[in-house]
Enzyme design. Structure first.
Site, PDB file in Angstrom:
ATOM      1  N   ASN A 127     -11.757 -10.091  -5.586  1.00  0.00           N
ATOM      2  CA  ASN A 127     -10.462 -10.054  -3.432  1.00  0.00           C
ATOM      3  C   ASN A 127     -11.822  -9.752  -2.883  1.00  0.00           C
ATOM      4  OD1 ASN A 127     -10.730  -6.645  -2.910  1.00  0.00           O
ATOM      5  ND2 ASN A 127     -11.213  -6.919  -5.107  1.00  0.00           N
TER       6      ASN A 127
ATOM      7  N   GLN B 107      -4.858 -12.030  -5.608  1.00  0.00           N
ATOM      8  CA  GLN B 107      -6.144 -13.255  -4.882  1.00  0.00           C
ATOM      9  C   GLN B 107      -5.165 -14.274  -5.374  1.00  0.00           C
ATOM     10  OE1 GLN B 107      -6.348 -11.989  -2.586  1.00  0.00           O
ATOM     11  NE2 GLN B 107      -7.068  -9.600  -2.195  1.00  0.00           N
TER      12      GLN B 107
ATOM     13  N   SER C 200       0.455  -8.833  -6.490  1.00  0.00           N
ATOM     14  CA  SER C 200       1.113  -8.556  -4.772  1.00  0.00           C
ATOM     15  C   SER C 200       1.661  -9.321  -4.183  1.00  0.00           C
ATOM     16  CB  SER C 200      -0.079  -7.371  -4.577  1.00  0.00           C
ATOM     17  OG  SER C 200       0.649  -7.216  -3.891  1.00  0.00           O
ATOM     18  N   ALA C 201       3.518  -9.298  -3.733  1.00  0.00           N
ATOM     19  CA  ALA C 201       4.122 -10.034  -3.086  1.00  0.00           C
ATOM     20  C   ALA C 201       3.243 -10.267  -1.574  1.00  0.00           C
ATOM     21  CB  ALA C 201       5.346  -9.316  -2.886  1.00  0.00           C
ATOM     22  N   HIS C 202       2.399  -9.608  -0.744  1.00  0.00           N
ATOM     23  CA  HIS C 202       1.791  -9.057   0.653  1.00  0.00           C
ATOM     24  C   HIS C 202       1.138 -10.320   0.302  1.00  0.00           C
ATOM     25  CE1 HIS C 202      -1.261  -6.017   0.803  1.00  0.00           C
ATOM     26  NE2 HIS C 202      -0.976  -6.043   0.025  1.00  0.00           N
TER      27      HIS C 202
ATOM     28  N   THR D 256      16.116   2.798  -9.166  1.00  0.00           N
ATOM     29  CA  THR D 256      17.072   1.347  -8.302  1.00  0.00           C
ATOM     30  C   THR D 256      16.363  -0.213  -7.717  1.00  0.00           C
ATOM     31  OG1 THR D 256      18.821   3.211  -8.142  1.00  0.00           O
ATOM     32  CG2 THR D 256      18.906   0.612  -7.122  1.00  0.00           C
TER      33      THR D 256
ATOM     34  N   CYS E 217      -8.662  -1.601   0.245  1.00  0.00           N
ATOM     35  CA  CYS E 217      -8.430  -0.363  -0.149  1.00  0.00           C
ATOM     36  C   CYS E 217      -9.482   0.535  -0.564  1.00  0.00           C
ATOM     37  CB  CYS E 217      -7.702  -0.678  -1.584  1.00  0.00           C
ATOM     38  SG  CYS E 217      -6.400  -1.856  -1.663  1.00  0.00           S
TER      39      CYS E 217
END
Length: 339
Positions: A114, A135, A155-157, A193, A282
């Site tokens: 990353n 990435q 990771s979606a974002h 859920t 991060c």
């Protein structure tokens, strides 16, 4: 006010319109995906559609996709293994899981780094392999099916989806401990859920990202990255472009500017209207030299003088040229002050 230029796509990406539309539609679904009535079945159908969309982008079977809150949560499955060896340049979410012990060994490997964008295949390993492909998804061709790994994290974002949703990919037939225990959702691997709004956004983003990749969108991004790299390197005679000449993500430039601290570079460029980073989002809030660069052989001083510039499909040639002009002017000033 001058419009800001965002060059920190590896930290997070703008939400794709396809993801936004899917999330808005999901908000109108009132059912629980675990319920058997019509409303529940509608919610379940949405989750399974997204699972199939992510599977296509990752190159795996839909049943191998386990939705989580993020890639870090997905990496936490390693806590269930007694012996975990991790690549020295891996993201902190893998690095923090390293331990020595008995039983089945797992290798945690960062497929596409990353901070530097460097792409490296996992070496032959006695035991299971977990790949960090956060990435890579949507930027470079990748298929979990042929990777040889037993697990991967997503990771979606990082590809235009919402923050707060990710996935653990688990090869069919490979047993892993449950991330959360309770109601048995996600095939018993992650109870709770499902976040159907986030999952819908992740699925739509994955489909759009795969479409962009196949259309060659990232080839153009790579051309702009190379233009930027050439401009920054030719403007001075002492910059170091990390990973140049080897396999890299098409959008990532990790540049070391001797004599100019990375954190100072980030602040100077922020004031000038550009968003870049000094490493992983991060950990870049912590003022320290990059662990990744030190693991690659750079000394403490050089490792602390690096920035990461990461482009995206919306980045223009004009934007990278403007960045180059401003950065070079700022660097010359920094060197003059230090002289």
């Amino acid at each position: 006010m001058t419009q800001r230029i965002y060059l920190d796509w590896n930290a997070t990406t703008p939400l794709r319109p396809e993801a936004r539309a899917a999330m808005i539609a999901a908000m109108d679904l009132g059912g629980n995906p675990s319920s058997v009535h019509a409303e529940g079945r509608a919610a379940r159908a949405l989750v399974e559609r997204a699972r199939a969309q992510v599977a296509v982008a990752v190159g795996c079977k839909p049943a191998e996709v386990v939705f989580t809150s993020c890639a870090t949560e997905a990496a936490a499955v390693l806590r269930g293994f007694a012996s975990v060896r991790v690549d020295a340049t891996a993201h902190d979410c893998l690095w923090s899981q390293a331990r020595e012990g008995g039983g089945q060994a797992v290798l945690g490997w960062g497929y596409a780094n990353n901070e530097t964008g460097v792409i490296t295949e996992a070496p032959a390993h006695e035991g299971a392999v977990m790949l960090d492909i956060v990435q890579a998804v949507g930027k470079v061709p990748f298929s979990f099916a042929w990777s040889g790994a037993e697990m991967a994290i997503v990771s979606a974002h990082k590809f235009g989806g919402p923050k707060g949703v990710g996935a653990l990919i688990v090869r069919d037939g490979f047993e892993v401990p449950a991330l959360l225990t309770g109601g048995g959702q996600e095939m018993g691997r992650r109870a709770g859920t499902e976040n159907i709004i986030g999952i819908a956004g992740m699925g739509a983003a994955a489909e759009a990202a795969q479409r962009d990749l196949e259309a060659g969108v990232w080839d153009r991004v790579g051309e702009f990255r190379n233009i930027l790299e050439t401009a920054l390197s030719s403007g001075t005679n002492n910059t170091i472009s990390v990973g140049k000449g080897g396999p890299r993500l098409p959008n990532t430039l990790c540049l070391i500017a001797p004599g100019w601290k990375g954190e100072t570079q980030v602040m100077a460029m922020d004031l000038a209207g550009f968003a870049v980073s000094a490493g992983s989002a991060c950990s870049s809030g912590k003022v320290r030299a990059s662990r990744v660069l030190k693991a690659m052989g750079f000394d403490e001083g050089l490792a602390a003088q690096a920035i990461r510039i990461s482009l995206g499909p919306e980045t223009t040639k004009d934007e990278v040229e403007r960045f180059a002009d401003v950065w070079l002017a700022q660097y010359r000033k920094a060197l003059a002050r230090a002289a």
